[in-house]
Design a protein around this motif. Structure first.
Motif, PDB file in Angstrom:
ATOM      1  N   SER A  24       0.832  -1.204   0.000  1.00 30.97           N
ATOM      2  CA  SER A  24       0.000   0.000   0.000  1.00 30.97           C
ATOM      3  C   SER A  24       0.864   1.250   0.000  1.00 30.97           C
ATOM      4  N   LEU A  25       0.311   2.292  -0.567  1.00 26.91           N
ATOM      5  CA  LEU A  25       0.911   3.625  -0.518  1.00 26.91           C
ATOM      6  C   LEU A  25      -0.218   4.645  -0.424  1.00 26.91           C
ATOM      7  N   ARG A  26       0.118   5.793   0.133  1.00 29.37           N
ATOM      8  CA  ARG A  26      -0.850   6.882   0.192  1.00 29.37           C
ATOM      9  C   ARG A  26      -0.234   8.114  -0.450  1.00 29.37           C
ATOM     10  N   LEU A  27      -0.919   8.650  -1.414  1.00 30.89           N
ATOM     11  CA  LEU A  27      -0.500   9.894  -2.070  1.00 30.89           C
ATOM     12  C   LEU A  27      -1.339  11.042  -1.534  1.00 30.89           C
ATOM     13  N   SER A  28      -0.678  12.170  -1.344  1.00 28.63           N
ATOM     14  CA  SER A  28      -1.386  13.361  -0.896  1.00 28.63           C
ATOM     15  C   SER A  28      -1.075  14.522  -1.823  1.00 28.63           C
ATOM     16  N   CYS A  29      -2.020  15.414  -1.930  1.00 33.14           N
ATOM     17  CA  CYS A  29      -1.850  16.595  -2.781  1.00 33.14           C
ATOM     18  C   CYS A  29      -2.456  17.788  -2.050  1.00 33.14           C
ATOM     19  N   VAL A  30      -1.640  18.828  -1.908  1.00 32.99           N
ATOM     20  CA  VAL A  30      -2.102  20.043  -1.235  1.00 32.99           C
ATOM     21  C   VAL A  30      -2.291  21.135  -2.269  1.00 32.99           C
ATOM     22  N   ALA A  31      -3.435  21.781  -2.226  1.00 38.36           N
ATOM     23  CA  ALA A  31      -3.717  22.902  -3.118  1.00 38.36           C
ATOM     24  C   ALA A  31      -3.459  24.213  -2.391  1.00 38.36           C
ATOM     25  N   ALA A  56     -11.148  21.422   4.401  1.00 41.58           N
ATOM     26  CA  ALA A  56     -10.587  22.424   5.309  1.00 41.58           C
ATOM     27  C   ALA A  56      -9.083  22.593   5.088  1.00 41.58           C
ATOM     28  N   LYS A  57      -8.400  21.482   4.764  1.00 37.48           N
ATOM     29  CA  LYS A  57      -6.953  21.516   4.573  1.00 37.48           C
ATOM     30  C   LYS A  57      -6.567  21.601   3.104  1.00 37.48           C
ATOM     31  N   ASN A  58      -7.567  21.654   2.220  1.00 41.42           N
ATOM     32  CA  ASN A  58      -7.318  21.758   0.788  1.00 41.42           C
ATOM     33  C   ASN A  58      -6.426  20.643   0.270  1.00 41.42           C
TER      34      ASN A  58
END
Length: 117
Positions: free
Chosen positions: A16-23, A73-75
């Protein structure tokens, strides 16, 4: 809007992996956010998306294995990838758009996911 993705890496098949993206930037009014991927020698393809009202869509190839979620809330938008397969190996791109009717037109820099067999 600027998109910053992270979370890629090397994992064995089945992992497993988790990708995150912040705007950041002009985030008010962002409608859909999603993930695309591009494998070596192939065209970029849709993976998953989540709309402003929380509706999700997935490519058939990842249904049941990947989950997209969004923290308004955290975009941020997150792609939880379970049961990874070697064919999931690709550069994954975060995407966003303000208008639902048009193609994605804002892109992050990409993060590499490598799945070993």
């Amino acid at each position: 809007v600027q998109l910053q993705a992270c979370g890629g890496g090397l994992v064995q098949a089945g992992g497993s992996l988790r990708l995150s993206c912040v705007a950041s930037g002009t985030i008010v009014g962002i409608n859909d956010m999603g993930w695309y991927r591009q494998a070596p020698g192939k065209q970029r393809e849709f993976v998953a998306e989540i709309t402003s009202d929380g509706t999700t869509n997935y490519a058939d190839s990842v249904k049941g294995r990947f989950t997209i979620s969004r923290d308004y809330a955290k975009n941020t938008v997150t792609l939880q990838m379970n049961g990874l397969k070697p064919e999931d190996t690709a550069v994954y791109y975060c995407a966003a758009k303000y208008l639902r009717e048009i193609p994605y037109n804002y892109w992050g820099q990409g993060t590499l996911v490598t799945v070993s067999s």
